[in-house]
Design an enzyme around this catalytic site. Structure first.
Site, mmCIF file in Angstrom:
data_model
loop_
_atom_site.group_PDB
_atom_site.id
_atom_site.type_symbol
_atom_site.label_atom_id
_atom_site.label_comp_id
_atom_site.label_asym_id
_atom_site.label_seq_id
_atom_site.Cartn_x
_atom_site.Cartn_y
_atom_site.Cartn_z
ATOM 1 C CE1 TYR A 29 114.359 84.248 -39.668
ATOM 2 C CE2 TYR A 29 112.597 84.232 -38.042
ATOM 3 C CZ TYR A 29 113.760 84.790 -38.539
ATOM 4 O OH TYR A 29 114.314 85.848 -37.925
ATOM 5 C CB VAL A 31 105.804 75.549 -43.398
ATOM 6 C CG1 VAL A 31 104.636 74.753 -42.874
ATOM 7 C CG2 VAL A 31 105.475 76.178 -44.740
ATOM 8 C CE LYS A 47 109.110 79.197 -36.152
ATOM 9 N NZ LYS A 47 109.166 80.578 -35.628
ATOM 10 C CG ASP A 140 110.867 89.685 -35.269
ATOM 11 O OD1 ASP A 140 110.304 90.795 -35.391
ATOM 12 O OD2 ASP A 140 110.614 88.711 -36.002
HETATM 13 P P1 ATP Z 1 106.695 85.965 -37.868
HETATM 14 O O1 ATP Z 1 107.564 85.015 -38.557
HETATM 15 O O2 ATP Z 1 106.609 87.267 -38.540
HETATM 16 O O3 ATP Z 1 107.023 86.066 -36.398
HETATM 17 P P2 ATP Z 1 104.609 84.172 -37.195
HETATM 18 O O4 ATP Z 1 104.815 84.318 -35.707
HETATM 19 O O5 ATP Z 1 103.204 83.944 -37.660
HETATM 20 O O6 ATP Z 1 105.196 85.385 -37.964
HETATM 21 P P3 ATP Z 1 106.006 81.691 -36.986
HETATM 22 O O7 ATP Z 1 106.606 81.990 -35.661
HETATM 23 O O8 ATP Z 1 106.865 80.998 -37.982
HETATM 24 O O9 ATP Z 1 105.483 82.967 -37.692
HETATM 25 O O10 ATP Z 1 104.710 80.832 -36.725
HETATM 26 C C1 ATP Z 1 103.855 80.367 -37.731
HETATM 27 C C2 ATP Z 1 102.627 79.761 -37.078
HETATM 28 O O11 ATP Z 1 102.986 78.672 -36.251
HETATM 29 C C3 ATP Z 1 101.877 80.738 -36.182
HETATM 30 O O12 ATP Z 1 100.489 80.535 -36.346
HETATM 31 C C4 ATP Z 1 102.281 80.349 -34.788
HETATM 32 O O13 ATP Z 1 101.264 80.606 -33.838
HETATM 33 C C5 ATP Z 1 102.530 78.845 -34.925
HETATM 34 N N1 ATP Z 1 103.588 78.432 -33.980
HETATM 35 C C6 ATP Z 1 104.879 78.818 -33.981
HETATM 36 N N2 ATP Z 1 105.571 78.255 -32.969
HETATM 37 C C7 ATP Z 1 104.680 77.495 -32.298
HETATM 38 C C8 ATP Z 1 104.754 76.648 -31.131
HETATM 39 N N3 ATP Z 1 105.901 76.496 -30.461
HETATM 40 N N4 ATP Z 1 103.629 76.030 -30.734
HETATM 41 C C9 ATP Z 1 102.468 76.172 -31.408
HETATM 42 N N5 ATP Z 1 102.315 76.952 -32.490
HETATM 43 C C10 ATP Z 1 103.400 77.600 -32.941
#
Ligand code: ATP
Length: 313
Positions: A29, A31, A47, A140
């Site tokens: 979705y 950064v 996010k 997901d």
């Molecule tokens: P996808 O979108 O396919 O699920 P993803 O899990 O890598 O892939 P995001 O969930 O957008 O994508 O996360 C991007 C990065 O940010 C990842 O490295 C994830 O570990 C980190 N991240 C996401 N949410 C948190 C959070 N609540 N606390 C700490 N790090 C986070």
């Protein structure tokens, strides 16, 4: 929610309340960056969702749904602290988490005991049961969406986002990983799916904890079905009567099921029984999250490890 969609309000909000830190990564979705919430002193993850990619944009329905997500509060769900639009991006503020289950599974220095696996699976199912009770699906589920806090609690991330923003145009990497957790009814093109899709994915995550590698690694949707059939046998219509009516259903050459024990030699009988119920073909007959939590696997020894004592990277 910040007042209105006013840009200045968004800037002020980020500047006033959240002090931006480093980028944590980029997902389907948009950064994600680390920030400090000056109101509480807590570290948060923000996010930034690019709205340009989504045809409908953030319409009122989406904002209303996000408001509902803010009310989904449970120890095993990532809390959505705040949500506000700014410069064509929607900012979702979540509690900050130290690591995720994928990192635990991949870390070769970590030994996971049967009690540790049971603890992670129990926390995952508790989070799922809570959301399913409120009629919210995840859609997901995969190990990197199961985040782990400093206290060892596992929390489901990205709940409901797939429904609000639709299935985003995933890049190749994201698409591939998501496929491995996809339920057979989705692979057969069903339009009317329910919470059973999350249970199938949860079964794949359970299997992955036992094997320490992704269980069903299909290279295309057809190959994914092939992997599923090789593991559990081709479904018979007596097992799954509605299967033949699914949009993409095609008859497959019959493959018998190998004994489940042969796929998971180290698992207990109770673990295997629960797994087989999570991998039931007919989504109507598949175990629910609440039923799974009441399964004897969680009552038998060993007791699940306390979250604070779980091994982490
Ligand atoms: P996808 O979108 O396919 O699920 P993803 O899990 O890598 O892939 P995001 O969930 O957008 O994508 O996360 C991007 C990065 O940010 C990842 O490295 C994830 O570990 C980190 N991240 C996401 N949410 C948190 C959070 N609540 N606390 C700490 N790090 C986070």
């Amino acid at each position: 929610m910040a007042s209105g969609g006013d840009d200045d309000a968004g800037v002020k909000r980020v500047a006033d309340r959240y002090l931006k830190r480093e980028v944590l990564g980029e997902g389907t979705y948009g950064v994600v960056f680390k920030a400090v919430d000056t109101k509480t002193g807590n570290t948060v993850a923000i996010k930034k969702i690019r709205l340009g990619k989504y045809k409908e944009g953030v319409n009122f329905t989406a904002l209303r749904e996000i408001k509902l997500l803010k009310e989904l509060k449970d120890p095993n769900i990532i809390e959505l602290i705040d949500a506000f639009p700014y410069k064509g991006n929607l900012h979702l503020v979540f509690e900050f988490m130290e690591t995720d289950l994928e990192a635990v599974i991949r870390d070769r220095n970590i030994v996971l005991s049967p009690a540790d696996t049971k603890s992670y699976i129990q926390m995952m199912l508790k989070g799922l049961a809570f959301c399913h009770k409120k009629w919210v699906l995840h859609r997901d589920m995969k190990p990197n969406n199961l985040l782990i806090g400093a206290d060892g609690q596992l929390k489901l991330a990205d709940f409901g986002l797939a429904r609000i923003f639709g299935s985003p145009e995933r890049n190749f990497t994201h698409q591939v990983f998501a496929r491995w957790y996809r339920a057979p009814e989705l692979l057969f093109g069903t339009k009317q799916y329910g919470s059973a899709v999350d249970i199938w994915a949860a079964g794949c995550i359970f299997a992955e904890l036992l094997l320490r590698r992704p269980f069903l690694q299909g290279s295309s949707d057809i190959d994914q079905l092939g992997k599923i059939f090789a593991a559990f046998g081709t479904p018979k219509s007596s097992q799954w009567p509605d299967m033949v009516y699914l949009p993409d259903y095609v008859e497959y050459q019959f493959v018998p099921a190998p004994p489940l024990r042969s796929l998971f030699p180290m698992a207990s009988d109770d673990a295997l029984d629960l797994l087989s119920r999570m991998f039931t073909y007919d989504p109507k007959a598949r175990i629910t999250a609440q039923q799974a939590l009441e399964h004897r696997y969680f009552l038998s020894v060993p007791a699940p490890t306390k979250p604070s004592q779980l091994p982490r990277p």
